[in-house]
Design an enzyme around this catalytic site. Structure first.
Site, short mmCIF file in Angstrom:
data_model
loop_
_atom_site.label_atom_id
_atom_site.label_comp_id
_atom_site.label_asym_id
_atom_site.label_seq_id
_atom_site.Cartn_x
_atom_site.Cartn_y
_atom_site.Cartn_z
N ASP A 157 2.31 2.65 2.52
CA ASP A 157 2.41 3.26 4.01
C ASP A 157 3.85 3.05 4.53
OD1 ASP A 157 -0.20 4.05 3.91
OD2 ASP A 157 -0.87 2.28 4.95
N CYS A 209 -2.31 3.18 8.00
CA CYS A 209 -3.80 2.80 8.62
C CYS A 209 -3.68 2.53 10.08
CB CYS A 209 -4.23 1.82 7.60
SG CYS A 209 -3.47 0.23 7.97
N CYS A 254 0.82 -1.32 0.01
CA CYS A 254 0.01 0.02 -0.10
C CYS A 254 0.90 1.25 0.08
CB CYS A 254 -1.01 0.06 1.32
SG CYS A 254 -0.19 -0.03 2.71
N CYS A 267 -0.72 -5.45 6.97
CA CYS A 267 -0.29 -4.27 7.68
C CYS A 267 0.57 -4.41 8.53
CB CYS A 267 -1.46 -3.53 8.20
SG CYS A 267 -2.69 -3.25 6.99
#
Ligand code: FES
Length: 127
Positions: free
Chosen positions: A37, A60, A35, A104
């Site tokens: 991030d 996130c 993603c 994540c």
């Protein structure tokens, strides 16, 4: 937030060890390949063990929560133990993540391992 475990929510709302460390012994910034991030992590090493962790994460809620959780998890660990840290250990330790958020937990594991490598490379350079 109903899809997240109580521990994910707790760490997201009350992150531990967030911030910047002056003159860290090792540090790394990694981007999540899925993603984009990012997490920056800084470590202090004493007697071959992690004595302190600070981190800054742009991501996130699970990325924030797993950054916080992992920063507590590795306190006192040997460098070899940190280098063997897996995202599964983090995801399971924090009570699980939704399937579409498993990636994540990669961020914290990758960043901590990279910070240890940075520490070891500094030793190799004699700094
Ligand atoms: Fe990027 Fe979670 S969506 S780390």
């Amino acid at each position: 937030m109903g899809q997240y475990s109580p521990l994910v929510i707790e760490h997201f709302e009350h992150p531990r060890n967030a911030g910047v460390m002056e003159d860290p012994d090792g540090e790394a910034t990694v981007a999540n390949p899925v993603c984009g991030d990012r997490m920056r992590v800084m470590i202090r090493v004493r007697d071959g063990r992690v004595a302190e962790v600070r981190w800054q994460t742009r991501g996130c809620p699970p990325a924030i929560a797993t950054s916080s959780f992992a920063s507590e998890l590795v306190q006192g660990w040997t460098l070899d133990e940190v280098e063997a840290l897996t995202r599964e250990r983090i995801a399971e330790g924090i009570g699980g993540l939704p399937p579409d958020k498993i990636h994540c937990s990669v961020l914290a594991a990758d960043a901590l391992r990279a910070a240890v490598r940075d520490y070891r490379s500094r030793l190799g350079r004699g700094t």
